[in-house]
Design a protein around this motif. Structure first.
Motif, PDB file in Angstrom:
ATOM      1  N   PHE A   1     -61.431 -39.503 -13.487  1.00  0.00           N
ATOM      2  CA  PHE A   1     -60.683 -38.598 -12.614  1.00  0.00           C
ATOM      3  C   PHE A   1     -59.965 -39.409 -11.542  1.00  0.00           C
ATOM      4  N   THR A   2     -58.642 -39.362 -11.545  1.00  0.00           N
ATOM      5  CA  THR A   2     -57.857 -40.129 -10.585  1.00  0.00           C
ATOM      6  C   THR A   2     -57.173 -39.198  -9.588  1.00  0.00           C
ATOM      7  N   TYR A   3     -56.900 -39.737  -8.412  1.00  0.00           N
ATOM      8  CA  TYR A   3     -56.131 -38.979  -7.416  1.00  0.00           C
ATOM      9  C   TYR A   3     -55.491 -39.949  -6.431  1.00  0.00           C
ATOM     10  N   SER A   4     -54.466 -39.475  -5.728  1.00  0.00           N
ATOM     11  CA  SER A   4     -53.816 -40.268  -4.691  1.00  0.00           C
ATOM     12  C   SER A   4     -53.373 -39.325  -3.582  1.00  0.00           C
ATOM     13  N   ILE A   5     -52.367 -39.687  -2.808  1.00  0.00           N
ATOM     14  CA  ILE A   5     -51.943 -38.822  -1.710  1.00  0.00           C
ATOM     15  C   ILE A   5     -51.296 -37.547  -2.255  1.00  0.00           C
ATOM     16  N   GLY A   6     -50.622 -37.687  -3.388  1.00  0.00           N
ATOM     17  CA  GLY A   6     -50.028 -36.544  -4.069  1.00  0.00           C
ATOM     18  C   GLY A   6     -50.417 -36.613  -5.536  1.00  0.00           C
TER      19      GLY A   6
ATOM     20  N   ILE B   1     -55.150 -35.728  -2.746  1.00  0.00           N
ATOM     21  CA  ILE B   1     -56.162 -35.546  -1.709  1.00  0.00           C
ATOM     22  C   ILE B   1     -55.837 -34.352  -0.820  1.00  0.00           C
ATOM     23  N   ALA B   2     -54.554 -34.023  -0.680  1.00  0.00           N
ATOM     24  CA  ALA B   2     -54.148 -32.857   0.115  1.00  0.00           C
ATOM     25  C   ALA B   2     -54.743 -31.585  -0.468  1.00  0.00           C
ATOM     26  N   ASN B   3     -54.651 -31.451  -1.774  1.00  0.00           N
ATOM     27  CA  ASN B   3     -55.156 -30.272  -2.465  1.00  0.00           C
ATOM     28  C   ASN B   3     -56.674 -30.201  -2.389  1.00  0.00           C
ATOM     29  N   TRP B   4     -57.331 -31.355  -2.524  1.00  0.00           N
ATOM     30  CA  TRP B   4     -58.793 -31.405  -2.513  1.00  0.00           C
ATOM     31  C   TRP B   4     -59.349 -31.020  -1.139  1.00  0.00           C
ATOM     32  N   ILE B   5     -58.932 -31.758  -0.116  1.00  0.00           N
ATOM     33  CA  ILE B   5     -59.422 -31.480   1.238  1.00  0.00           C
ATOM     34  C   ILE B   5     -58.877 -30.150   1.743  1.00  0.00           C
ATOM     35  N   GLY B   6     -57.618 -29.863   1.413  1.00  0.00           N
ATOM     36  CA  GLY B   6     -56.981 -28.631   1.864  1.00  0.00           C
ATOM     37  C   GLY B   6     -57.626 -27.369   1.339  1.00  0.00           C
ATOM     38  N   ASN B   7     -58.465 -27.501   0.323  1.00  0.00           N
ATOM     39  CA  ASN B   7     -59.172 -26.336  -0.212  1.00  0.00           C
ATOM     40  C   ASN B   7     -60.683 -26.433   0.006  1.00  0.00           C
ATOM     41  N   GLY B   8     -61.063 -27.299   0.956  1.00  0.00           N
ATOM     42  CA  GLY B   8     -62.452 -27.349   1.390  1.00  0.00           C
ATOM     43  C   GLY B   8     -63.443 -27.982   0.441  1.00  0.00           C
ATOM     44  N   LYS B   9     -62.975 -28.824  -0.491  1.00  0.00           N
ATOM     45  CA  LYS B   9     -63.905 -29.515  -1.383  1.00  0.00           C
ATOM     46  C   LYS B   9     -64.583 -30.666  -0.622  1.00  0.00           C
TER      47      LYS B   9
ATOM     48  N   TYR C   1     -59.804 -29.688 -12.486  1.00  0.00           N
ATOM     49  CA  TYR C   1     -60.282 -31.007 -12.048  1.00  0.00           C
ATOM     50  C   TYR C   1     -61.706 -30.906 -11.497  1.00  0.00           C
ATOM     51  N   TYR C   2     -61.924 -29.951 -10.617  1.00  0.00           N
ATOM     52  CA  TYR C   2     -63.230 -29.786  -9.968  1.00  0.00           C
ATOM     53  C   TYR C   2     -64.308 -29.381 -10.975  1.00  0.00           C
ATOM     54  N   SER C   3     -63.959 -28.448 -11.869  1.00  0.00           N
ATOM     55  CA  SER C   3     -64.942 -27.982 -12.847  1.00  0.00           C
ATOM     56  C   SER C   3     -65.339 -29.092 -13.810  1.00  0.00           C
ATOM     57  N   LYS C   4     -64.390 -29.939 -14.180  1.00  0.00           N
ATOM     58  CA  LYS C   4     -64.688 -31.057 -15.074  1.00  0.00           C
ATOM     59  C   LYS C   4     -65.577 -32.087 -14.373  1.00  0.00           C
ATOM     60  N   ILE C   5     -65.336 -32.313 -13.094  1.00  0.00           N
ATOM     61  CA  ILE C   5     -66.178 -33.229 -12.327  1.00  0.00           C
ATOM     62  C   ILE C   5     -67.596 -32.682 -12.232  1.00  0.00           C
ATOM     63  N   GLN C   6     -67.710 -31.381 -11.984  1.00  0.00           N
ATOM     64  CA  GLN C   6     -69.016 -30.740 -11.864  1.00  0.00           C
ATOM     65  C   GLN C   6     -69.813 -30.814 -13.165  1.00  0.00           C
ATOM     66  N   ALA C   7     -69.101 -30.905 -14.279  1.00  0.00           N
ATOM     67  CA  ALA C   7     -69.757 -30.945 -15.585  1.00  0.00           C
ATOM     68  C   ALA C   7     -70.326 -32.326 -15.916  1.00  0.00           C
ATOM     69  N   GLU C   8     -69.943 -33.343 -15.121  1.00  0.00           N
ATOM     70  CA  GLU C   8     -70.406 -34.704 -15.358  1.00  0.00           C
ATOM     71  C   GLU C   8     -71.592 -35.044 -14.461  1.00  0.00           C
ATOM     72  N   LYS C   9     -72.594 -35.729 -15.017  1.00  0.00           N
ATOM     73  CA  LYS C   9     -73.766 -36.128 -14.238  1.00  0.00           C
ATOM     74  C   LYS C   9     -73.392 -37.194 -13.213  1.00  0.00           C
ATOM     75  N   ASN C  10     -72.643 -38.190 -13.642  1.00  0.00           N
ATOM     76  CA  ASN C  10     -72.150 -39.246 -12.750  1.00  0.00           C
ATOM     77  C   ASN C  10     -70.639 -39.408 -12.975  1.00  0.00           C
ATOM     78  N   PRO C  11     -69.844 -38.529 -12.398  1.00  0.00           N
ATOM     79  CA  PRO C  11     -68.394 -38.547 -12.651  1.00  0.00           C
ATOM     80  C   PRO C  11     -67.729 -39.849 -12.200  1.00  0.00           C
ATOM     81  N   GLN C  12     -66.764 -40.308 -12.991  1.00  0.00           N
ATOM     82  CA  GLN C  12     -66.007 -41.512 -12.675  1.00  0.00           C
ATOM     83  C   GLN C  12     -64.737 -41.086 -11.935  1.00  0.00           C
TER      84      GLN C  12
END
Length: 238
Positions: free
Chosen positions: A89-94, A120-128, A36-47
Motif C-alpha cells: 500500500f503506497t501513498y504520498s501527499i496526493g 495523506i490528505a484523504n487519510w488524515i482528513g477522514n480521521g484514520k 484502501y483502508y479495508s484492504k489494510i485491515q484485512a492484512e495481519k502485518n500490512p506493507q
C-alpha cells in the motif's frame, strides 16, 4: 526528409502509446480510501509505504508505514525487505509519487500494489489513525469560533509540500487585497495542524478551499480553478 518525418511520427506515436499505458496503470492502481483502508485491515502485518520525502514522513505518516521512494539511495534494498506475494500500500501527499511507486512494484513482480487516492490528505482528513510529531496549533473549537464571529470566511487547507497548494497563495493575495477586512482568510497547513484536519473530517485532497457566509458553507472546492470568480459571486449575494 520523408524518412525524418516518418521517424518523428513513429517516435510521437510510441510516446503517446506509452503515456496511455501508464495512465491506464495509474487508474487501475489508485483506489478510494474505503477500499484502501479495508484492504489494510484485512492484512495481519500490512506493507505500507510512504513515498514522500523523509522530512515529510518525520512530521506525519500513516501508522505502521515505512518511508522510501523511487529516488531513495537504498531503494532496491528497501524493496528486498518486502514480500512480493502480499499487497503493498503506497501513498504520498496526493497520488503522484505513490502511483509511480505502485506501478514500479508491479513491474518488478509484486502481486498487488495500491496507491491511495488523495494521499495523506484523504487519510488524515477522514480521521484514520496516524502519527504526528506535534500537536495542532488550531483546535476545532477555535476554528468554529472564527466561523461564528466573522460574516465571511475563506479557508485554505493544504500542505507546504503540496505543489498545487502553492498555486493557491497568489490567488488568495489577490482576494485579500480586494476585500481587506471584509473577508476573513484562514490558511491551515497539515504540518501545523494534523489533528485539526483529522477532527474536521471533510478533507479528501489538498488544497481544499471552503467559503463560509454567516456560519454556513457556501462552497467547498478542490484546487484554484475559478476560485476568484466563485468568491466574487458568493460575496456579491448579500
Amino acid at each position: 526528409m520523408k524518412n525524418i518525418l516518418f521517424k518523428n511520427t513513429i517516435t510521437a506515436l510510441t510516446l503517446f502509446v506509452t503515456l496511455i499505458g501508464f495512465a491506464q496503470n495509474k487508474s487501475s492502481n489508485t483506489v478510494s480510501l474505503d477500499v484502501y483502508y479495508s484492504k489494510i485491515q484485512a492484512e495481519k502485518n500490512p506493507q505500507i509505504i510512504d513515498a514522500r520525502g523523509p522530512e515529510e514522513f518525520a512530521l506525519n505518516h500513516i501508522n505502521g508505514a515505512v518511508n522510501f521512494n523511487l529516488e531513495s539511495k537504498d531503494y532496491e534494498q528497501q524493496l528486498a525487505k518486502l514480500d512480493k506475494t502480499k499487497p503493498v500500500f503506497t501513498y504520498s501527499i496526493g497520488a503522484g509519487r505513490s502511483v509511480w511507486l505502485a506501478d514500479d512494484l508491479l513491474k518488478k513482480g509484486f502481486k498487488e500494489a495500491y496507491s491511495l487516492e488523495g494521499g495523506i490528505a484523504n487519510w488524515i482528513g477522514n480521521g484514520k489513525p496516524f502519527y504526528a510529531n506535534s500537536k495542532s496549533k488550531l483546535t476545532l473549537a477555535e476554528y468554529n469560533k472564527i466561523i461564528v464571529e466573522n460574516k465571511d470566511v475563506l479557508v485554505d487547507i493544504g500542505s507546504v509540500y503540496c505543489g498545487a497548494c502553492k498555486k493557491v497563495k497568489p490567488v488568495l493575495e489577490t482576494i485579500k487585497a480586494q476585500y481587506g477586512t471584509n473577508l476573513k482568510i484562514v490558511e491551515i497547513d497539515l504540518e501545523d495542524n494534523p489533528q485539526f484536519i483529522a477532527d474536521l473530517k471533510i478533507i479528501k485532497v489538498f488544497p481544499t478551499l471552503i467559503l463560509y457566509k454567516n456560519g454556513k458553507i457556501i462552497f467547498k472546492k478542490e484546487g484554484t480553478a475559478d476560485l476568484k470568480k466563485q468568491v466574487d459571486l458568493a460575496l456579491a449575494q448579500n
